[in-house]
Design an enzyme around this catalytic site. Structure first.
Site, PDB file in Angstrom:
ATOM      1  N   LYS A 175      84.005  81.446  91.461  1.00 12.48           N
ATOM      2  CA  LYS A 175      83.335  82.736  91.678  1.00 12.48           C
ATOM      3  C   LYS A 175      84.287  83.898  91.391  1.00 12.48           C
ATOM      4  CE  LYS A 175      82.388  81.913  96.013  1.00 12.48           C
ATOM      5  NZ  LYS A 175      83.132  80.636  96.135  1.00 12.48           N
ATOM      6  N   ARG A 185      97.544  79.156  98.205  1.00 14.41           N
ATOM      7  CA  ARG A 185      96.873  79.637  99.423  1.00 14.41           C
ATOM      8  C   ARG A 185      97.000  78.580 100.516  1.00 14.41           C
ATOM      9  NH1 ARG A 185      90.974  82.006  97.938  1.00 14.41           N
ATOM     10  NH2 ARG A 185      90.543  80.966  99.913  1.00 14.41           N
TER      11      ARG A 185
HETATM   12  P1  ADP Z   1      86.293  80.706  94.127  1.00 12.65           P
HETATM   13  O1  ADP Z   1      86.483  82.206  94.009  1.00 12.65           O
HETATM   14  O2  ADP Z   1      84.875  80.285  93.933  1.00 12.65           O
HETATM   15  O3  ADP Z   1      86.902  80.129  95.370  1.00 12.65           O
HETATM   16  P2  ADP Z   1      88.286  80.566  91.959  1.00 12.65           P
HETATM   17  O4  ADP Z   1      87.757  81.522  90.943  1.00 12.65           O
HETATM   18  O5  ADP Z   1      89.467  80.980  92.761  1.00 12.65           O
HETATM   19  O6  ADP Z   1      87.081  80.025  92.917  1.00 12.65           O
HETATM   20  O7  ADP Z   1      88.595  79.193  91.169  1.00 12.65           O
HETATM   21  C1  ADP Z   1      89.131  78.062  91.873  1.00 12.65           C
HETATM   22  C2  ADP Z   1      90.189  77.392  90.985  1.00 12.65           C
HETATM   23  O8  ADP Z   1      89.544  76.818  89.850  1.00 12.65           O
HETATM   24  C3  ADP Z   1      91.247  78.350  90.430  1.00 12.65           C
HETATM   25  O9  ADP Z   1      92.454  77.639  90.340  1.00 12.65           O
HETATM   26  C4  ADP Z   1      90.715  78.700  89.027  1.00 12.65           C
HETATM   27  O10 ADP Z   1      91.784  79.013  88.137  1.00 12.65           O
HETATM   28  C5  ADP Z   1      90.043  77.392  88.630  1.00 12.65           C
HETATM   29  N1  ADP Z   1      88.881  77.570  87.774  1.00 12.65           N
HETATM   30  C6  ADP Z   1      87.985  78.594  87.754  1.00 12.65           C
HETATM   31  N2  ADP Z   1      87.024  78.375  86.819  1.00 12.65           N
HETATM   32  C7  ADP Z   1      87.326  77.167  86.246  1.00 12.65           C
HETATM   33  C8  ADP Z   1      86.708  76.368  85.213  1.00 12.65           C
HETATM   34  N3  ADP Z   1      85.586  76.765  84.598  1.00 12.65           N
HETATM   35  N4  ADP Z   1      87.282  75.186  84.909  1.00 12.65           N
HETATM   36  C9  ADP Z   1      88.401  74.763  85.546  1.00 12.65           C
HETATM   37  N5  ADP Z   1      89.024  75.459  86.516  1.00 12.65           N
HETATM   38  C10 ADP Z   1      88.495  76.649  86.859  1.00 12.65           C
HETATM   39  P1  AMP Z   2      87.374  82.880  99.920  1.00 14.66           P
HETATM   40  O1  AMP Z   2      88.496  83.699  99.363  1.00 14.66           O
HETATM   41  O2  AMP Z   2      86.016  83.395  99.527  1.00 14.66           O
HETATM   42  O3  AMP Z   2      87.560  81.398  99.662  1.00 14.66           O
HETATM   43  O4  AMP Z   2      87.443  83.069 101.502  1.00 14.66           O
HETATM   44  C1  AMP Z   2      88.585  82.659 102.220  1.00 14.66           C
HETATM   45  C2  AMP Z   2      88.279  82.626 103.719  1.00 14.66           C
HETATM   46  O5  AMP Z   2      87.928  83.951 104.177  1.00 14.66           O
HETATM   47  C3  AMP Z   2      87.082  81.763 104.136  1.00 14.66           C
HETATM   48  O6  AMP Z   2      87.423  80.389 104.285  1.00 14.66           O
HETATM   49  C4  AMP Z   2      86.713  82.413 105.480  1.00 14.66           C
HETATM   50  O7  AMP Z   2      87.626  82.058 106.502  1.00 14.66           O
HETATM   51  C5  AMP Z   2      86.933  83.899 105.188  1.00 14.66           C
HETATM   52  N1  AMP Z   2      85.705  84.533 104.657  1.00 14.66           N
HETATM   53  C6  AMP Z   2      85.530  85.073 103.415  1.00 14.66           C
HETATM   54  N2  AMP Z   2      84.291  85.563 103.285  1.00 14.66           N
HETATM   55  C7  AMP Z   2      83.660  85.330 104.466  1.00 14.66           C
HETATM   56  C8  AMP Z   2      82.349  85.568 104.956  1.00 14.66           C
HETATM   57  N3  AMP Z   2      81.407  86.160 104.187  1.00 14.66           N
HETATM   58  N4  AMP Z   2      82.043  85.173 106.203  1.00 14.66           N
HETATM   59  C9  AMP Z   2      82.962  84.576 107.004  1.00 14.66           C
HETATM   60  N5  AMP Z   2      84.208  84.307 106.609  1.00 14.66           N
HETATM   61  C10 AMP Z   2      84.565  84.675 105.348  1.00 14.66           C
END
Ligand code: ADP
Ligand code: AMP
Length: 215
Positions: free
Chosen positions: A13, A159
């Site tokens: 995302k 992270r």
């Molecule tokens: P979210 O915001 O949904 O938690 P991220 O955008 O941080 O996900 O992506 C999670 C991991 O997957 C990151 O390491 C990113 O670089 C990688 N990633 C994102 N899109 C793809 C893809 N299409 N194929 C492989 N890896 C991806």
């Molecule tokens: P993310 O970066 O979206 O993976 O979020 C990291 C962490 O932030 C999650 O695991 C939750 O602990 C907190 N968080 C982010 N967005 C929300 C939300 N909309 N509601 C509750 N917790 C959230």
């Protein structure tokens, strides 16, 4: 344009939202990034949120709702790409209410569909820039210089909540608290499900098609 991206943690995302927001020239509003910023600044919200985030639990609705309602009401948020919020029914209802009140309805809700096995692989290789919060992947989306952010040269970090046992818990939380929201949005022709498997560019092209923009 106002776009919401929903999907499990690690679906891509943030990766997609960052590029899409740049392309649409609107802010990228990511609840997780905002929370990590609040922790880094040591604000009251950051202090309250940190323990939940470290465990992979959701931050309580009342904190999140106030925070995001304020953000989407700011003058620069006439268009936005929102990611990470809502994650519960209460958050979804509150978002509907605030967007209706300020007359900024969602144009499109995109569900990025990625199965659990792929998520575990993606999150185990995720590295993040603590300055601009851009995510990389050691194998699938590496920075130009290993371990350094392309945008600002900051050393990339893992992270804490990407530890394998916390990832499993975050996936469980997604399936119990958030996945049901897909039904909430599957209405009014605003909802599209996009296959999140493939390269970053392939997934971006599917999203562009779903929202009706070129390329
Ligand atoms: P979210 O915001 O949904 O938690 P991220 O955008 O941080 O996900 O992506 C999670 C991991 O997957 C990151 O390491 C990113 O670089 C990688 N990633 C994102 N899109 C793809 C893809 N299409 N194929 C492989 N890896 C991806
Ligand atoms: P993310 O970066 O979206 O993976 O979020 C990291 C962490 O932030 C999650 O695991 C939750 O602990 C907190 N968080 C982010 N967005 C929300 C939300 N909309 N509601 C509750 N917790 C959230």
């Amino acid at each position: 344009m106002r776009i919401l991206l929903v999907g499990p943690p690690g679906a891509g995302k943030g990766t997609q939202a960052r590029q899409l927001a740049e392309r649409l020239e609107v802010p990228h509003i990511a609840s997780g990034d905002l929370l990590r910023g609040a922790i880094a600044e040591g604000t009251e919200l950051g202090l309250a949120a940190k323990a939940y985030m470290d465990r992979g639990d959701l931050v309580p609705d009342e904190l999140m709702i106030r925070f995001i309602a304020d953000r989407v009401s700011e003058p620069d948020a006439d268009g936005f790409v929102l990611d990470g919020f809502p994650r519960t029914d209460a958050q979804a209802l509150a978002l509907d209410e605030v967007l209706e009140r300020i007359d900024r309805p969602l144009d499109k809700v995109i569900h990025l569909d990625v199965p659990n096995e792929e998520i575990v692989d993606r999150l185990s290789g995720r590295r993040m820039c603590p300055t601009c919060q851009r995510a990389y992947h050691v194998k699938y989306d590496p920075p130009q210089e290993p371990g350094r952010c392309d945008e600002d040269g900051t050393e990339l970090v893992t992270r804490p909540d990407d530890a394998p046992e916390t990832v499993q818990h975050r996936l469980d939380v997604y399936h119990s608290a958030t996945k049901g929201l897909l039904r909430h949005y599957d209405r009014d022709g605003v909802f599209s499900c996009v296959d999140g498997i493939g390269t970053v560019d392939e997934v971006a092209a599917r999203i562009h098609k779903a929202i009706g923009i070129e390329g």
